[in-house]
Design an enzyme around this catalytic site. Sequence first.
Site, PDB file in Angstrom:
ATOM      1  CG  ASP A 169       8.543   0.453  -9.076  1.00 42.45           C
ATOM      2  OD1 ASP A 169       7.887   0.787  -9.957  1.00 42.45           O
ATOM      3  OD2 ASP A 169       8.246   0.145  -8.015  1.00 42.45           O
TER       4      ASP A 169
ATOM      5  NE  ARG B 188       4.284  -1.190 -13.730  1.00 40.69           N
ATOM      6  CZ  ARG B 188       3.999  -0.897 -12.499  1.00 40.69           C
ATOM      7  NH1 ARG B 188       4.681   0.229 -12.314  1.00 40.69           N
ATOM      8  NH2 ARG B 188       2.367  -0.467 -12.529  1.00 40.69           N
TER       9      ARG B 188
ATOM     10  CG  HIS C 255       6.933   2.100  -5.469  1.00 43.29           C
ATOM     11  ND1 HIS C 255       6.450   1.941  -7.214  1.00 43.29           N
ATOM     12  CD2 HIS C 255       5.105   2.567  -5.540  1.00 43.29           C
ATOM     13  CE1 HIS C 255       5.610   1.825  -7.213  1.00 43.29           C
ATOM     14  NE2 HIS C 255       4.565   2.424  -6.890  1.00 43.29           N
TER      15      HIS C 255
ATOM     16  N   GLY D  10       1.297  -1.157  -0.181  1.00 39.82           N
ATOM     17  CA  GLY D  10      -0.220   0.147   0.170  1.00 39.82           C
ATOM     18  C   GLY D  10       0.739   1.146  -0.013  1.00 39.82           C
TER      19      GLY D  10
HETATM   20  P1  NAX Z   1      -8.119  -0.936  -3.764  1.00 35.18           P
HETATM   21  O1  NAX Z   1      -9.009   0.339  -3.162  1.00 35.18           O
HETATM   22  O2  NAX Z   1      -8.609  -1.975  -4.951  1.00 35.18           O
HETATM   23  O3  NAX Z   1      -8.252  -1.871  -2.596  1.00 35.18           O
HETATM   24  C1  NAX Z   1      -7.700  -1.815  -1.015  1.00 35.18           C
HETATM   25  C2  NAX Z   1      -8.580  -2.444  -0.017  1.00 35.18           C
HETATM   26  O4  NAX Z   1      -7.537  -1.561   1.384  1.00 35.18           O
HETATM   27  C3  NAX Z   1     -10.275  -1.384   0.189  1.00 35.18           C
HETATM   28  O5  NAX Z   1     -11.098  -2.487   0.254  1.00 35.18           O
HETATM   29  C4  NAX Z   1     -10.032  -1.282   1.465  1.00 35.18           C
HETATM   30  O6  NAX Z   1     -11.224  -0.627   2.122  1.00 35.18           O
HETATM   31  C5  NAX Z   1      -8.446  -1.736   2.037  1.00 35.18           C
HETATM   32  N1  NAX Z   1      -8.587  -0.854   3.080  1.00 35.18           N
HETATM   33  C6  NAX Z   1      -8.523   0.512   3.002  1.00 35.18           C
HETATM   34  N2  NAX Z   1      -8.021   0.769   4.908  1.00 35.18           N
HETATM   35  C7  NAX Z   1      -7.773  -0.181   5.392  1.00 35.18           C
HETATM   36  C8  NAX Z   1      -7.066  -0.540   6.267  1.00 35.18           C
HETATM   37  N3  NAX Z   1      -6.987   0.459   7.142  1.00 35.18           N
HETATM   38  N4  NAX Z   1      -7.220  -2.229   6.652  1.00 35.18           N
HETATM   39  C9  NAX Z   1      -7.509  -2.776   6.239  1.00 35.18           C
HETATM   40  N5  NAX Z   1      -7.877  -2.578   4.885  1.00 35.18           N
HETATM   41  C10 NAX Z   1      -8.407  -1.397   4.162  1.00 35.18           C
HETATM   42  O7  NAX Z   1      -6.661  -0.520  -3.862  1.00 35.18           O
HETATM   43  P2  NAX Z   1      -5.872  -2.520  -4.865  1.00 35.18           P
HETATM   44  O8  NAX Z   1      -5.616  -1.216  -6.010  1.00 35.18           O
HETATM   45  O9  NAX Z   1      -5.583  -3.203  -4.275  1.00 35.18           O
HETATM   46  O10 NAX Z   1      -4.294  -0.922  -4.273  1.00 35.18           O
HETATM   47  C11 NAX Z   1      -3.577  -1.168  -3.382  1.00 35.18           C
HETATM   48  C12 NAX Z   1      -2.470  -0.352  -2.401  1.00 35.18           C
HETATM   49  O11 NAX Z   1      -0.839  -0.918  -3.569  1.00 35.18           O
HETATM   50  C13 NAX Z   1      -2.778   1.175  -3.213  1.00 35.18           C
HETATM   51  O12 NAX Z   1      -2.393   1.884  -2.007  1.00 35.18           O
HETATM   52  C14 NAX Z   1      -2.263   1.693  -4.086  1.00 35.18           C
HETATM   53  O13 NAX Z   1      -1.231   2.541  -4.481  1.00 35.18           O
HETATM   54  C15 NAX Z   1      -0.822   0.295  -3.681  1.00 35.18           C
HETATM   55  N6  NAX Z   1       0.113  -0.162  -5.330  1.00 35.18           N
HETATM   56  C16 NAX Z   1       0.858  -0.481  -4.651  1.00 35.18           C
HETATM   57  C17 NAX Z   1       2.536  -1.041  -5.475  1.00 35.18           C
HETATM   58  C18 NAX Z   1       3.658  -1.043  -5.187  1.00 35.18           C
HETATM   59  O14 NAX Z   1       4.406  -1.329  -6.354  1.00 35.18           O
HETATM   60  N7  NAX Z   1       3.983  -1.492  -3.952  1.00 35.18           N
HETATM   61  C19 NAX Z   1       1.747  -1.370  -7.175  1.00 35.18           C
HETATM   62  C20 NAX Z   1       0.251  -0.946  -7.251  1.00 35.18           C
HETATM   63  C21 NAX Z   1      -0.297  -0.640  -6.302  1.00 35.18           C
HETATM   64  O15 NAX Z   1      -0.396   1.221  -6.865  1.00 35.18           O
END
Ligand code: NAX
Length: 326
Positions: free
Chosen positions: A159, A162, A187, A130
């Site tokens: 990254d 990719r 990241h 996240g």
């Molecule tokens: P989604 O918005 O589809 O899913 C996130 C989920 O987290 C939601 O279901 C939400 O209800 C839940 N959530 C929020 N707060 C929470 C908490 N306190 N406890 C438990 N669950 C909680 O996002 P998704 O596309 O699955 O992406 C998740 C995260 O990955 C985002 O922060 C995104 O920016 C990040 N990413 C990171 C990447 C990386 O390379 N490090 C790449 C992919 C992605 O962008």
Amino acid sequence: MNAPLKVTVTGAAGQIAYSLLFRIAKGDVFGPKQPIILQMLEITPAMGALEGVAMELQDCALPLLHGMVLTDDANTGFDGANWAFLVGAFPRKAGMDRSDLIGKNAGIFSVQGKAINSRAASDIRVLVVGNPANTNALITMSNAPDVPRERFTAMTRLDHNRSVSMLAGKAGANVADVRQLTVWGNHSNTMVPDLTYCYIGRQKALNAVGKRWYSKEFVPTIAGRGAAVIKARGASSAASAANAAIDHVHDWAQGTRKNDWVSMSVPSDGSYGAPEGVIFSFPCTCPGDGTYQIVQGLELGEDIKAGIKATGDELLAERAVVAELL
Ligand code: NAX
């Protein structure tokens, strides 16, 4: 069969988890002989959707899936956990800048760090996905003072993957022929994809693709790849992000390839001029026992050193925003 591993996935009703959970339960991370108990953590409003995900997991009749826990309570979610994928995060909304996003997420990851500290198994290992992943990992680690620091990592493997794929495509090679590619730093779009020691087969990658292509095409395309996927798909990378999380933990648990390394964001030891006290992406090797080593002794050019300084400065600035939580 081994005893089941308890694997916590947060954000379990989100789009990355929709690919990740099924592949963990299929054996893609811990192998075909390792049963799993999935501990799925969500926020209360998403518990209904999480029920649906659990129904689908049941409907797959996966032999390695020995149990499921669905919860909106962090202490329950991390109870006895051996591995944790911290995917759930507060999403960036219109009008929020990076420091707003960091502030919003800081609360989530400090709570989860405390729950890991008090409830996880003594061998807990954590991958933070996240965003902002590196700083969220730092907050989690700082709130779990009884867990060894090296157990906390963040994901730069997407990254890395990719970069490997784009390079192989340019050279007309298979991805398996690409070795020793590094993504340094945060990241974010300050990350530094580095081909200094990278080979495609027996050829040095920079000789194969040329320095001009590297700086004019490769670096900007990798930095903008996440945005390009959003533009094309109307949603951010999900299956490829889940795949990267699987690769990260698979290699950490089971070992990296011989004569290769992977990019992992880990607590900085100050190597290569990276600042200490942040979670920084380095080239790492893993022997397959749940440990890793930062590859040492690489000579780097001035451009890469300048990139490491800039991405390190960004991580220090992110750390300053959450200083009171560390
Ligand atoms: P989604 O918005 O589809 O899913 C996130 C989920 O987290 C939601 O279901 C939400 O209800 C839940 N959530 C929020 N707060 C929470 C908490 N306190 N406890 C438990 N669950 C909680 O996002 P998704 O596309 O699955 O992406 C998740 C995260 O990955 C985002 O922060 C995104 O920016 C990040 N990413 C990171 C990447 C990386 O390379 N490090 C790449 C992919 C992605 O962008």
